[in-house]
Structure formats: structure tokens, C-alpha cells
Design an enzyme around this catalytic site. Structure first.
Site, short mmCIF file in Angstrom:
data_model
loop_
_atom_site.label_atom_id
_atom_site.label_comp_id
_atom_site.label_asym_id
_atom_site.label_seq_id
_atom_site.Cartn_x
_atom_site.Cartn_y
_atom_site.Cartn_z
N CYS A 43 0.79 -1.24 0.04
CA CYS A 43 0.22 0.02 0.06
C CYS A 43 0.88 1.08 -0.11
CB CYS A 43 -0.87 0.20 1.36
SG CYS A 43 -2.03 1.49 1.40
N CYS A 48 -1.48 1.59 -3.06
CA CYS A 48 -2.74 2.68 -2.92
C CYS A 48 -1.95 4.04 -2.76
CB CYS A 48 -3.46 2.23 -2.03
SG CYS A 48 -3.05 1.19 -0.67
N LYS A 51 -0.17 5.41 -5.85
CA LYS A 51 -1.27 5.38 -6.99
C LYS A 51 -2.15 6.38 -6.83
CE LYS A 51 -3.54 1.51 -7.33
NZ LYS A 51 -4.78 1.61 -6.32
N TYR A 180 -9.84 -3.53 -9.54
CA TYR A 180 -9.35 -2.19 -9.01
C TYR A 180 -8.32 -1.58 -9.82
CZ TYR A 180 -12.39 -2.99 -4.80
OH TYR A 180 -13.06 -2.69 -3.81
N GLU A 184 -7.99 1.74 -12.11
CA GLU A 184 -7.51 2.85 -11.73
C GLU A 184 -6.15 3.20 -12.65
OE1 GLU A 184 -8.82 2.18 -7.00
OE2 GLU A 184 -6.68 2.01 -7.62
N HIS A 437 -27.16 21.14 1.67
CA HIS A 437 -27.46 21.79 0.68
C HIS A 437 -26.63 23.03 0.28
CE1 HIS A 437 -30.14 22.78 -3.06
NE2 HIS A 437 -30.03 23.98 -2.54
N GLU A 442 -26.58 15.11 -0.93
CA GLU A 442 -28.03 15.27 -0.36
C GLU A 442 -28.87 14.29 -0.76
OE1 GLU A 442 -30.25 18.86 -1.64
OE2 GLU A 442 -28.21 19.70 -2.23
#
Length: 460
Positions: A43, A48, A51, A180, A184, A437, A442
Site C-alpha cells: 500500500c 494505494c 497510485k 481495481y 485505476e 445543500h 444530499e
């Protein structure tokens, strides 16, 4: 006097091993950890973290383009791969130092070499030749990318390890895979300016995800790159200074790099599992129980080497749970059934819970609430962009059993939503939550009418 040199010996300095070592040491255990490459694991070092930094870099291309719609005049931007690589690598080195420091501060002894298992309580360090007696051994060696399919010339391709070593941005790249990693990296290279082809043998990307999420990503990617589904690689050869990839339909693709991202396998080769009678499963993974214990009572395993849920936060949680169970007096199991996750494609994907198809099988009658809309930012930028938000509810209990988001910051949103779903939130809980908002998120609390009530298979 103890018969052991340490209470715990951890093989592997990735996310799971580091967390287990540090927490165990915090409980007072004497801990030693061996890592043959760099502390931080896949990782932090070549996964990750670097990346995600590349994903950020690629998204600036859209930001520069969108700025004009908001009144900004931006000169034509230029991207420099060398700068990104230098700064990315420096950040990885910084993080590696933090991991080292945290282990040392916790009192963990680090051995920068490969360790193998000799017997249920002994490990051998291959460089120094030292043998260490440990009351318990934790295997946290992770997994490695594989080059599949094994076609002629596959050795000319690179994997997700070597991609971080590229000294220049390829003008043309072929990415093979549909999970994944493939999705990616294809998004990254396309955004940074490479002519990108994403090749996958299946009919859709991201197998196991909700079908509408898969369709939304394929639609978006078809505009960003050359997306070829239902095709396989049959060979690679070097020709006239380029790589020529042959496909099963007889076509050829000429590129500068071929990136294979078709899968990973646990790092069990030469580990010494055979010496203690531990047999790996069909996927090459170490079988463990709910507490990460193997069939040998003194040996445990966490993370990708167990092939339970191959995600960094899961490995961290497994490592922590192991330390809590064995050294903290708090028996802890990790729930692998409800895991929020994100795919850092562009558009980004965030998911927690079940897909519509799985929810229908598990819960019978379900309600599906869904919104597709153009984000506010796109109204001025003019970008052809759509957001998908989908909430799946089990009718019998009103519980929200799946949330699926495709769009900007989906990963950030799904982390917060994951808390609610993990706590067992109902659709009524979502409904009584006041919306923030104006935001895209939302929509998750303003959806009132289900698109359709889905019945069990065979029910009219």
C-alpha cells in the site's frame, strides 16, 4: 527464564504486520519484525498511496479544462512526468520513515531481511543466518502481481510493481484487466495524456460490483480511452521499437508499454509453511480461523496472504484484532461481510453493502432508490458528466443494505455512509436526516420514491 527470544515474530512489514507489531508491543509483548524490502508494504510503497497521488495528478487535466466555464483563463498546461515521479517517490520515502519510527518508538526490533519459518516457534533470517525463537509467529507477507495469461512474450509486459519505476510517461499504453488496479491505472494514464487501451476478457469491468455501477464506469471510460471488452491477449512481441500486442480477434495494438493487472497471488513461496504442515488453499492463501489462527496454534496470518478481503484497511483491522485477541485480552473477530470501499477511477466509485442482484437473493423483496443527475459544477464547466446514487433497502426490515455512488468524491462520501450502514441504519433514518445543500450527497437523504420494488426470482 523464557524459552523464547521474543513473544511475537512478525514476518512482513506491510500494513497488517506493522499494525499487529505495534499494538502487541503496546500491550507489553516483546516483538521483532522482519521485512526484506521496505517497511510499509504494498500500500505505502507501490500500491494505494503512490497510485492515489497519480490519480490526483491526472484529475488536474479536467480541472484546468473546467476552469474556463467559471471565468478563468488558463494557459495550455504542460505535464512533467519526472516531477511527479520525484515528488511521489519522496513522499513514499517520507511515509516509510514514519512507519519505521513508529515501530521503533513502540519497542519493536526491525530486521531488514527475509525470514522463513523453521518450526512452529522458530524463524530463520536468511541474510544474517540468525535463528529466532518466538512464542508466536504472525505471517503478514501480502501478495504479488502475476503476469497472466501466460501467452508468448508476456515477459515484455510490466506489472503494478514496475509501473512506479517508469522513467517517462508512455505515449501509448495497453492495460490488461478489469479489477481495481487495472481500472485505476487505465484512468491515470488516460488522464495524464497517454493514448490508453483497457482490455478485459469479461463483458464488464469490476466483477462483483452492482451492474449499474459497472455500466456507468464503462460508459465514462469509453469516452476517455479505447475500451475493449470481451477480448483476450494472445501474445506480445517487440517490433520496430514498439510492443505489438495480439488479440484473440486477430487485431493488433502497437504500444510503448503493456501493463498486466489481472490478479495477485499470496507470497507463500519459500516461506517454510511445508515444514510446519500448513497447506495453502486453491488460491495459494493460508487458511485461518475467525481469529486469524492457522492449524498450527502458534502461527497466525493476516492480510492479503489469507485472501479474505484484499484491502489495506482490512489488513490493518485484522492485525489490530490479532493483537487485541492474543495480547490485549479482548477476543476480536473482523467482520468481512460489510466493507466500505472505493475505486479511484475517474469517475470515482464508492460502495458499501450489497449489489442489487445479491440483495435480491439475500433479502427477497427490496426497494431500489436511485438518482442520476448532472452535478452542479458541470452546469458551468459544460462537462458531459453524470452522477449515479443508488440506495438498496430490504423491505422486511427497512434497513439500508447497499449504497452505490459513481461520481466526484464518491470515496469520501461512502466512508461516512459506511458508518450509518454498519450501524444498521434504516431508510427512515436516511429520510429524517437533514440534507446538506447544495451538495451531490444530499440525494442520499432526499430520495423518497423507489424506482421499483424488486421481488425474489420467480415472484410476480
Amino acid at each position: 527464564m523464557s524459552d523464547f527470544d521474543v513473544d511475537l515474530f512478525v514476518i512482513g512489514g506491510g500494513s497488517g504486520g506493522v499494525r499487529a507489531a505495534r499494538i502487541a508491543a503496546g500491550y507489553g509483548a516483546k516483538v521483532m519484525l522482519a521485512e526484506e524490502y521496505r517497511v510499509g508494504g504494498t500500500c505505502v510503497i507501490r500500491g494505494c498511496v503512490p497510485k492515489k497521488l497519480m490519480v490526483y495528478a491526472g484529475r488536474f487535466a479536467d480541472e484546468f479544462e473546467d476552469a474556463a466555464g467559471f471565468g478563468w483563463t488558463v494557459e495550455k498546461p504542460r505535464f512533467d512526468w519526472a516531477t511527479l515521479k520525484r515528488r511521489r517517490d519522496a513522499e513514499v520515502t517520507r511515509l516509510e520513515g514514519i512507519y519505521d519510527t513508529n515501530l521503533i518508538r513502540a519497542g519493536v526490533e526491525i530486521a531488514p531481511e527475509r525470514a522463513v519459518i523453521e518450526d512452529p516457534h522458530t524463524v530463520r533470517l536468511l541474510t544474517s543466518g540468525r535463528t529466532i525463537r518466538a512464542e508466536r509467529i504472525l505471517v503478514a507477507v501480502g501478495a504479488h502481481p502475476v503476469k497472466e495469461p501466460a501467452v508468448p512474450g508476456i515477459g515484455l509486459a510490466i506489472t503494478s510493481n514496475e509501473v512506479f519505476e517508469l522513467e517517462s510517461l508512455p505515449e501509448r499504453i495497453l492495460v490488461i484487466g478489469g479489477g481495481y488496479i487495472a481500472v485505476e491505472f487505465a484512468g491515470v494514464f488516460a488522464a495524464l495524456g497517454s493514448a490508453t487501451t483497457l482490455l478485459h476478457r469479461g463483458a464488464g469491468l469490476l466483477r462483483g460490483f452492482d451492474d449499474e455501477v459497472r455500466d456507468a464506469l464503462a460508459e465514462a471510460y469509453s469516452h476517455r480511452m479505447d475500451l475493449r471488452l470481451g477480448r483476450t491477449l494472445t501474445g506480445i512481441e517487440r517490433r520496430d521499437g514498439a510492443l505489438c500486442a495480439r488479440l484473440d480477434d486477430g487485431s493488433e495494438i502497437r504500444v510503448d508499454q503493456v501493463l498486466i493487472a489481472t490478479g495477485r497471488k499470496p507470497n507463500v513461496a519459500g516461506l517454510g509453511l511445508d515444514r510446519v504442515g500448513i497447506e495453502v488453499d486453491a488460491a495459494g492463501a493460508i487458511p485461518v480461523d475467525a481469529y486469524s489462527q492457522t492449524k498450527v496454534p502458534s502461527i497466525y496470518a493476516v492480510g492479503d496472504v489469507t485472501n479474505r478481503a484484499n484491502l489495506t484497511p482490512v489488513a490493518i483491522r485484522e492485525g489490530h484484532a490479532f493483537a487485541d485477541t492474543v495480547y490485549g485480552g479482548k477476543p476480536t473477530c473482523v467482520d468481512h461481510h460489510l466493507i466500505p470501499t472505493a475505486v479511484f477511477s475517474t469517475p470515482e466509485i464508492g460502495v458499501v453493502g450489497h449489489s442489487e442482484a445479491v440483495a435480491r437473493e439475500l433479502y427477497g423483496t427490496i426497494d431500489v432508490y436511485k438518482a442520476r443527475f448532472r452535478p452542479m459544477k458541470a452546469t458551468l464547466s459544460g462537462r458531459d458528466e453524470r452522477i449515479l446514487m443508488k440506495v438498496i433497502v430490504a423491505c422486511a426490515t427497512d434497513r439500508v443494505v447497499g449504497v452505490h455512488i459513481v461520481g466526484h468524491d464518491a470515496g469520501e462520501v461512502i466512508q461516512a455512509v459506511g458508518i450509518a450502514v454498519t450501524m444498521g441504519a434504516t431508510k427512515a433514518d436516511f429520510d429524517r436526516t437533514i440534507a446538506v445543500h447544495p451538495t451531490a450527497a444530499e440525494e442520499l437523504v432526499t430520495l423518497r420514491v423507489p424506482e421499483v420494488t424488486k421481488h425474489p426470482v420467480g415472484v410476480g
